[in-house]
Design a protein around this motif. Structure first.
Motif: not given
Length: 370
Positions: A208, A180, A101, A217-218, A212, A203
């Motif tokens: 992202n 994460k 990141c 993934s989110l 990152e 984020n």
């Protein structure tokens, strides 16, 4: 069929192990996990016990170092008196992270490609037992995600699984696992959904995608949070760092709204919000490692802790937008700022930690479900 390791572990191309640890349960576990994978034949090097570090520079490859750690495992969070710290305690299980990141402060601490894990877990458990068992009325809110990601190496090491099994006997301890990536194998180790807080950093989608790398993934993180909530766990979510970039309102608004497609406010123990801040030596490292990154050229000023911070009016604008959006979804007392001043707390929240007895006290109560 030969298996592949999770994406974020595929750069590991060498294992170093202290000679005192080469027959440890941790070393045996890593050997077993690597066997049958595409990385089964990577070299292992035994390191003499008197040697404190290893030198490793093989291009884009990373090394795993199973080390006998001789320092203190239980530490205080390295906050500063100039700003309000959350007051949690660190269980130090290793150093460095396999993900990349751009904003990560670990780049300034560990400028190598060596992922260190403390393999002498019996020493860890002895120290923790002496601390947590000395007075069962003293409560601890602890986490392992300060100098490494709590779950990034879990697939190989099972560290969190072991730690959770050990902590089952301590009613006075709540453990936060901040990550994460998604690895929920630790869930098999506990019968106490009230003593483990699975946590994920979030984020804006743009951050992202562009800042990152090799992370989940989110959507994957929020799906994992939902799985934990459905199993009875309270979860923690962290917006740290919040980054100022063109289109930040749309980005942070989108991820905030997305959260509540997966979990409800009552599923969340607490949520931190912290603006990007960095030591002076971090900026040139970011510029060198991530040449396309531009947010480091925003308007920053030196903070009271010596770190560069986004100008206060810009921070407050972002904080106010996010807090207002979160409050519309039913969030309030679960929200807190990571390392901000009394003035910023009052300006955004309308109160400061001393008004409710201190941030550490509030978070301790929320961690224990009070």
């Amino acid at each position: 069929m030969t298996k592949r390791l999770p994406r974020h572990l595929r750069k590991i191309g060498h294992v170093f192990v202290d000679e005192t640890m080469q027959d440890s349960p941790m070393a045996n576990r890593v050997r077993e996990k690597l066997s049958g994978t595409t990385q089964a034949d990577i070299p292992w090097t035994v390191v003499p016990s008197e040697q404190d570090r290893v030198e490793f520079d093989e291009g884009d490859t990373q090394a795993l170092y199973l080390k006998e750690y001789k320092g203190k495992f239980l530490r205080f969070c390295p906050g500063t008196r100039a700003y309000h710290c959350c007051g949690y305690r660190i269980i130090h299980i290793g150093e460095n992270c396999p993900m990349a990141c751009s904003y990560c402060i670990l780049q300034a601490y560990f400028q190598d490609r060596v992922l260190k894990i403390w393999a002498n877990q019996n020493d860890l458990f002895t120290e923790l037992g002496n601390s947590f068992g000395a007075d069962r009325k003293t409560r601890y809110r602890v986490g392992t995600g300060e100098f490494t990601d709590s779950l990034a190496l879990e697939h190989l090491t099972g560290y969190s699984h072991n730690l959770i099994e050990f902590l089952e006997q301590y009613d006075n301890v709540v453990l936060e696992l901040k990550s994460k990536v998604v690895d929920l194998t630790w869930m098999d180790a506990t019968s106490r959904t009230d003593r483990i807080l699975p946590a994920w950093s979030l984020n804006a989608p743009f951050i992202n995608e562009h800042e990152e790398f090799d992370v989940s993934s989110l959507k994957e993180r929020l799906e994992a949070a939902r799985t934990c909530a459905e199993a009875g766990f309270k979860v923690c979510l962290h917006f740290d760092p919040v980054i100022h970039y063109p289109g930040w309102k749309e980005g942070y608004g989108a991820i905030i709204d997305m959260i509540f497609d997966y979990v409800k406010p009552e599923n969340i123990a607490y949520m931190s919000i912290g603006s990007f801040r960095c030591m002076p030596q971090l900026n040139p490292i970011i510029a060198d490692n991530f040449p396309d990154t531009t947010y480091i050229y925003n308007e920053f000023v030196p903070g009271l802790d010596g770190k560069a911070r986004l100008l206060r009016p810009l921070r407050v604008e972002q904080f106010t937008f996010m807090v207002d959006r979160l409050r519309k979804h039913g969030m309030d007392k679960q929200l807190y700022f990571c390392m901000e001043s009394t003035e910023v707390w009052n300006e955004v929240f309308g109160y400061a930690p001393m008004d409710f007895g201190g941030l550490g006290k509030r978070l301790m109560a929320q961690a224990f479900g009070e």
